[in-house]
Scaffold this motif. Structure first.
Motif, PDB file in Angstrom:
ATOM      1  N   THR A  97      -0.419  -0.515  13.815  1.00 28.03           N
ATOM      2  CA  THR A  97      -0.777   0.065  12.526  1.00 28.03           C
ATOM      3  C   THR A  97      -1.385  -0.975  11.599  1.00 28.03           C
ATOM      4  O   THR A  97      -1.132  -2.175  11.753  1.00 28.03           O
ATOM      5  CB  THR A  97       0.448   0.724  11.847  1.00 28.03           C
ATOM      6  OG1 THR A  97       0.043   1.373  10.637  1.00 28.03           O
ATOM      7  CG2 THR A  97       1.542  -0.277  11.558  1.00 28.03           C
ATOM      8  N   ASN A  98      -2.180  -0.493  10.654  1.00 32.34           N
ATOM      9  CA  ASN A  98      -2.667  -1.362   9.593  1.00 32.34           C
ATOM     10  C   ASN A  98      -1.983  -1.015   8.277  1.00 32.34           C
ATOM     11  O   ASN A  98      -2.348  -1.515   7.229  1.00 32.34           O
ATOM     12  CB  ASN A  98      -4.188  -1.271   9.446  1.00 32.34           C
ATOM     13  CG  ASN A  98      -4.646   0.046   8.869  1.00 32.34           C
ATOM     14  OD1 ASN A  98      -4.034   1.095   9.077  1.00 32.34           O
ATOM     15  ND2 ASN A  98      -5.754   0.013   8.138  1.00 32.34           N
ATOM     16  N   GLY A  99      -0.953  -0.162   8.338  1.00 34.06           N
ATOM     17  CA  GLY A  99      -0.226   0.250   7.145  1.00 34.06           C
ATOM     18  C   GLY A  99       1.090  -0.500   7.013  1.00 34.06           C
ATOM     19  O   GLY A  99       1.978  -0.349   7.855  1.00 34.06           O
ATOM     20  N   ILE A 100       1.217  -1.281   5.970  1.00 34.56           N
ATOM     21  CA  ILE A 100       2.429  -2.072   5.769  1.00 34.56           C
ATOM     22  C   ILE A 100       3.649  -1.164   5.638  1.00 34.56           C
ATOM     23  O   ILE A 100       4.678  -1.396   6.282  1.00 34.56           O
ATOM     24  CB  ILE A 100       2.279  -2.991   4.535  1.00 34.56           C
ATOM     25  CG1 ILE A 100       1.183  -4.031   4.790  1.00 34.56           C
ATOM     26  CG2 ILE A 100       3.604  -3.673   4.196  1.00 34.56           C
ATOM     27  CD1 ILE A 100       0.808  -4.856   3.574  1.00 34.56           C
TER      28      ILE A 100
ATOM     29  N   ILE B  83      -5.080  -7.475   2.613  1.00 32.08           N
ATOM     30  CA  ILE B  83      -4.316  -6.324   2.143  1.00 32.08           C
ATOM     31  C   ILE B  83      -5.137  -5.602   1.079  1.00 32.08           C
ATOM     32  O   ILE B  83      -5.518  -6.200   0.068  1.00 32.08           O
ATOM     33  CB  ILE B  83      -2.956  -6.739   1.558  1.00 32.08           C
ATOM     34  CG1 ILE B  83      -2.113  -7.449   2.614  1.00 32.08           C
ATOM     35  CG2 ILE B  83      -2.219  -5.524   1.000  1.00 32.08           C
ATOM     36  CD1 ILE B  83      -0.832  -8.060   2.073  1.00 32.08           C
ATOM     37  N   LYS B  84      -5.416  -4.325   1.332  1.00 30.07           N
ATOM     38  CA  LYS B  84      -6.104  -3.493   0.345  1.00 30.07           C
ATOM     39  C   LYS B  84      -5.064  -3.080  -0.687  1.00 30.07           C
ATOM     40  O   LYS B  84      -4.121  -2.354  -0.380  1.00 30.07           O
ATOM     41  CB  LYS B  84      -6.717  -2.283   1.042  1.00 30.07           C
ATOM     42  CG  LYS B  84      -7.534  -1.415   0.139  1.00 30.07           C
ATOM     43  CD  LYS B  84      -8.168  -0.283   0.928  1.00 30.07           C
ATOM     44  CE  LYS B  84      -8.801   0.710  -0.025  1.00 30.07           C
ATOM     45  NZ  LYS B  84      -9.304   1.885   0.674  1.00 30.07           N
ATOM     46  N   GLY B  85      -5.227  -3.571  -1.913  1.00 32.61           N
ATOM     47  CA  GLY B  85      -4.213  -3.448  -2.949  1.00 32.61           C
ATOM     48  C   GLY B  85      -3.692  -2.063  -3.249  1.00 32.61           C
ATOM     49  O   GLY B  85      -2.490  -1.865  -3.347  1.00 32.61           O
ATOM     50  N   ASN B  86      -4.563  -1.077  -3.369  1.00 32.04           N
ATOM     51  CA  ASN B  86      -4.087   0.237  -3.806  1.00 32.04           C
ATOM     52  C   ASN B  86      -3.412   1.043  -2.704  1.00 32.04           C
ATOM     53  O   ASN B  86      -2.689   1.997  -2.986  1.00 32.04           O
ATOM     54  CB  ASN B  86      -5.222   1.049  -4.440  1.00 32.04           C
ATOM     55  CG  ASN B  86      -6.396   1.240  -3.510  1.00 32.04           C
ATOM     56  OD1 ASN B  86      -6.641   0.435  -2.630  1.00 32.04           O
ATOM     57  ND2 ASN B  86      -7.137   2.307  -3.710  1.00 32.04           N
ATOM     58  N   THR B  87      -3.602   0.673  -1.441  1.00 29.83           N
ATOM     59  CA  THR B  87      -2.989   1.432  -0.343  1.00 29.83           C
ATOM     60  C   THR B  87      -2.078   0.595   0.550  1.00 29.83           C
ATOM     61  O   THR B  87      -1.397   1.143   1.409  1.00 29.83           O
ATOM     62  CB  THR B  87      -4.065   2.066   0.566  1.00 29.83           C
ATOM     63  OG1 THR B  87      -4.827   1.018   1.176  1.00 29.83           O
ATOM     64  CG2 THR B  87      -4.957   3.018  -0.201  1.00 29.83           C
ATOM     65  N   ASP B  88      -2.082  -0.713   0.379  1.00 32.78           N
ATOM     66  CA  ASP B  88      -1.335  -1.625   1.243  1.00 32.78           C
ATOM     67  C   ASP B  88      -1.741  -1.495   2.705  1.00 32.78           C
ATOM     68  O   ASP B  88      -0.940  -1.681   3.618  1.00 32.78           O
ATOM     69  CB  ASP B  88       0.181  -1.439   1.098  1.00 32.78           C
ATOM     70  CG  ASP B  88       0.733  -2.142  -0.128  1.00 32.78           C
ATOM     71  OD1 ASP B  88       0.022  -3.001  -0.689  1.00 32.78           O
ATOM     72  OD2 ASP B  88       1.874  -1.854  -0.521  1.00 32.78           O
ATOM     73  N   ALA B  89      -3.010  -1.170   2.930  1.00 36.62           N
ATOM     74  CA  ALA B  89      -3.562  -1.131   4.285  1.00 36.62           C
ATOM     75  C   ALA B  89      -4.189  -2.491   4.592  1.00 36.62           C
ATOM     76  O   ALA B  89      -4.740  -3.146   3.713  1.00 36.62           O
ATOM     77  CB  ALA B  89      -4.616  -0.034   4.402  1.00 36.62           C
ATOM     78  N   ILE B  90      -4.084  -2.902   5.837  1.00 35.80           N
ATOM     79  CA  ILE B  90      -4.692  -4.159   6.279  1.00 35.80           C
ATOM     80  C   ILE B  90      -6.113  -3.852   6.753  1.00 35.80           C
ATOM     81  O   ILE B  90      -6.320  -2.958   7.582  1.00 35.80           O
ATOM     82  CB  ILE B  90      -3.882  -4.789   7.435  1.00 35.80           C
ATOM     83  CG1 ILE B  90      -2.409  -4.949   7.059  1.00 35.80           C
ATOM     84  CG2 ILE B  90      -4.516  -6.109   7.875  1.00 35.80           C
ATOM     85  CD1 ILE B  90      -2.120  -5.918   5.960  1.00 35.80           C
ATOM     86  N   ILE B  91      -7.081  -4.591   6.229  1.00 32.38           N
ATOM     87  CA  ILE B  91      -8.488  -4.374   6.569  1.00 32.38           C
ATOM     88  C   ILE B  91      -9.169  -5.721   6.795  1.00 32.38           C
ATOM     89  O   ILE B  91      -8.539  -6.767   6.647  1.00 32.38           O
ATOM     90  CB  ILE B  91      -9.226  -3.585   5.455  1.00 32.38           C
ATOM     91  CG1 ILE B  91      -9.139  -4.336   4.114  1.00 32.38           C
ATOM     92  CG2 ILE B  91      -8.676  -2.164   5.339  1.00 32.38           C
ATOM     93  CD1 ILE B  91      -9.979  -3.724   3.005  1.00 32.38           C
ATOM     94  N   GLY B  92     -10.440  -5.671   7.151  1.00 34.83           N
ATOM     95  CA  GLY B  92     -11.232  -6.881   7.263  1.00 34.83           C
ATOM     96  C   GLY B  92     -11.488  -7.310   8.693  1.00 34.83           C
ATOM     97  O   GLY B  92     -11.012  -6.694   9.650  1.00 34.83           O
ATOM     98  N   PRO B  93     -12.263  -8.403   8.851  1.00 38.24           N
ATOM     99  CA  PRO B  93     -12.685  -8.847  10.179  1.00 38.24           C
ATOM    100  C   PRO B  93     -11.541  -9.266  11.102  1.00 38.24           C
ATOM    101  O   PRO B  93     -11.617  -9.054  12.308  1.00 38.24           O
ATOM    102  CB  PRO B  93     -13.629 -10.016   9.901  1.00 38.24           C
ATOM    103  CG  PRO B  93     -13.378 -10.422   8.491  1.00 38.24           C
ATOM    104  CD  PRO B  93     -12.835  -9.223   7.789  1.00 38.24           C
ATOM    105  N   ASP B  94     -10.470  -9.828  10.554  1.00 38.87           N
ATOM    106  CA  ASP B  94      -9.344 -10.220  11.401  1.00 38.87           C
ATOM    107  C   ASP B  94      -8.645  -8.989  11.979  1.00 38.87           C
ATOM    108  O   ASP B  94      -8.285  -8.965  13.156  1.00 38.87           O
ATOM    109  CB  ASP B  94      -8.336 -11.069  10.624  1.00 38.87           C
ATOM    110  CG  ASP B  94      -8.891 -12.445  10.284  1.00 38.87           C
ATOM    111  OD1 ASP B  94      -9.767 -12.932  11.023  1.00 38.87           O
ATOM    112  OD2 ASP B  94      -8.453 -13.024   9.273  1.00 38.87           O
ATOM    113  N   ALA B  95      -8.468  -7.969  11.165  1.00 39.49           N
ATOM    114  CA  ALA B  95      -7.851  -6.720  11.638  1.00 39.49           C
ATOM    115  C   ALA B  95      -8.720  -6.088  12.719  1.00 39.49           C
ATOM    116  O   ALA B  95      -8.214  -5.647  13.760  1.00 39.49           O
ATOM    117  CB  ALA B  95      -7.645  -5.750  10.476  1.00 39.49           C
TER     118      ALA B  95
END
Length: 137
Positions: A7-10, A30-42
């Motif tokens: 998952t990418n959801g904390i 960490i995408k602040g408003n949803t606490d989802a993990i995003i970006g090139p590493d993910a």
């Protein structure tokens, strides 16, 4: 439980750990408003996994535009998860229909939709494009 969840959801990872479900939390920003993990590493990490089933939340479902989300980086993570799965399920509530976000994730025929009750007209239109399952509240 004999499954592994990626998952990418904390908050999802935290809940799963309470039930002793083997869980991999992707690394990245960490995408602040949803606490989802995003970006090139993910994305890079996600490319190393194959899924029997992927369950993906979506912000918008539209008959013409398909599945969408407001964030380009989050859309890329969702696209990759769907691409790496044998079967993709999109989980949305009825309020997400007729909504179009900024970034397209995929076409409607690329996933089975799991949702709560739909209006008859929408249900009829969807059945011509893709499979869906209504879960009664």
């Amino acid at each position: 439980i004999g499954i592994t969840v990626v998952t990418n959801g904390i908050s999802h990872a935290q809940e799963l750990s309470k039930f002793k479900v083997r869980t991999i939390l992707l690394g990245g920003f960490i995408k602040g408003n949803t606490d989802a993990i995003i970006g090139p590493d993910a994305l890079s990490q996600l490319k190393n996994y194959h899924f029997h089933k992927a369950f993906i939340g979506m912000n918008g479902v539209d008959l013409d535009y398909g599945f969408t989300t407001p964030d380009v980086e989050e859309a890329e993570v969702k696209k990759q998860a769907a691409k790496n799965s044998n079967q993709c399920y999109v989980v949305v509530d009825r309020n997400k229909f007729h909504q179009v976000g900024f970034a397209k994730v995929m076409d409607l025929d690329q996933a089975i939709i799991i949702t709560n009750s739909l209006e008859k007209k929408l249900s009829d239109s969807l059945s011509k494009i893709t499979h869906f399952k209504e879960v009664k509240e």
